[in-house]
Design a protein around this motif. Structure first.
Motif: not given
Ligand code: NAD
Ligand code: TYD
Length: 351
Positions: A109-110, A117-120, A172-173, A179-180
């Protein structure tokens, strides 16, 4: 969200995932649906034979524990949204091998969260990370009460602890990086294509083969059962209508003590198989209890009902009938998934 968005569905070759993939591929021809699955013992592309040649469907064989591969796939396909179902999902296996659950359910999942996150690059307009979880994160109820979205997490098995941990990371993200996300926590599913290690398909398979029905402890444990296609419909509803950073509980309003459920199943199977009623009940064998066995799960699903208008579409009687018919009409599927390593697991678990 875009009309032609790319959606990554993980675990789409498994039980629930295959029903979600089918629903999205058929209902949303403008979406590009990518099914990412490692094809573990629980994943089976046979589950998706009917939709595999659709032009809006792509299968990606990949393991979510492989972070570089997952990053590469996000770079290549730029998934707008993720519906994350891939997991090790069986409590008994988590008792035999807890680390496998940490690897896939937590680290996997991480890896997905980091790749998203890296992509967007934290620019999430029109994006969504939807994490599929379980009611087992709430621990066990006593004889009364229900799990709501505000019930404190209190997981008891390595499986539920790993799912709880992944839920926390998703949240947490959201808090930390904006992050939505949405999370849903569902009760026990049953239906076509479920691997015969979980209670209902295991017992259907054993009844067909006249094998003993191993009921743990005294059988007075309670679960809330939901037909898998109703879970898929709830996931569609939450994906499109759910509010960011919210959790939704999904349940069947359908509690059964294991022993009562097993007796009902025996009765229905006797009728289907043309056996004298009472024949299959003789196969019931009370065996050693599961360690840390949660007494009762029951979901209060009023939030999804009141806010998003979702309720189950089939009764338990209808769902069980459909399920039994499916297994009886798909004996070759059952035979293929129960050959090989399944037998090793069965011996380890039940002898
Ligand atoms: P399943 O075990 O039938 O399927 C899991 C799928 O994930 C399989 O196709 C498997 O190949 C894939 N997978 C496993 N490890 C992987 C990895 N490392 N990389 C990529 N793919 C991998 O599970 P299910 O019952 O369909 O459950 C799906 C999700 O729903 C899980 O997250 C589970 O926690 C959750 N859930 C299940 C239930 C239930 O009653 N079955 C109830 C509530 C929530
Ligand atoms: P299961 O299908 O494994 O789902 P979960 O543990 O996630 O709820 O089990 C459902 C219930 O049935 C649970 O109380 C354990 C019980 N059970 C048995 O009594 N015998 C079995 O062989 C299995 C697999 C489960």
């Amino acid at each position: 969200m875009k009309d032609n968005q790319s959606i990554l569905i993980t675990g789409g070759a498994g039980f629930i995932g295959s029903h979600v993939v089918r629903l999205f591929v058929e209902k949303y021809p403008d979406y590009n649906i990518f099914n990412l699955d490692a094809l573990t013992y629980a994943g089976n592309l046979e589950n998706l034979k009917d939709i595999e040649s659709k032009s809006n469907y792509t299968f990606l064989k990949a393991d979510i524990t492989n972070s570089s591969l997952i990053n590469e796939l996000f770079e290549t396909y730029k998934f707008d949204s993720v519906i994350h179902l891939a997991a090790e999902s069986h409590v008994d296996r988590s008792i035999l091998d807890p680390l496998a659950f940490v690897k896939t359910n937590v680290i996997g999942t991480m890896n997905l969260l980091n790749a998203f996150k890296n992509c967007w690059k934290d620019q999430y307009q029109g994006k969504r990370f939807y994490h599929i979880s379980t009611d087992e994160v709430y621990g066990s109820l006593g004889h009364t009460g229900f799990f709501t979205e505000t019930t404190a997490y209190d997981p008891n098995s390595p499986y539920s602890a790993s799912k709880a941990s992944s839920d926390h990371f998703v949240r947490a993200y959201g808090e930390t990086y904006g992050m939505p996300y949405v999370i849903s926590n569902c009760s026990n599913n049953y239906g076509p294509n479920q691997f015969p290690e979980k209670l209902i398909p295991l017992f259907i398979n054993n009844i067909i083969n006249n094998k003993s029905l191993p009921v743990y402890g005294d059988g007075n444990y309670t679960r809330d059962w939901l037909y898998v296609i109703d879970h898929a419909i709830a996931i569609d509803t939450i994906f499109h209508k759910g509010t960011n950073a919210e959790t939704y509980n999904i349940g069947g309003f359908n509690e059964w003590k294991n022993i009562d459920l097993v007796k009902l199943l025996c009765h229905l199977m006797d009728k289907k198989l043309g056996r004298q009623v009472g024949t299959s009940e003789k196969l019931i064998t009370f065996v050693k209890d599961r360690p840390g066995h949660d007494l009762r799960y029951a979901i209060d699903a009023s939030k999804i009902k009141n806010q998003l208008g979702w309720i189950p579409s089939v009764t338990f009687e209808q769902g069980l009938e459909k399920t039994i018919n499916w297994y009886l009409n798909n004996e070759s599927w059952l035979e293929s998934v129960t050959s090989g390593t399944y037998q090793d697991y069965y011996k380890k678990q039940y002898t």
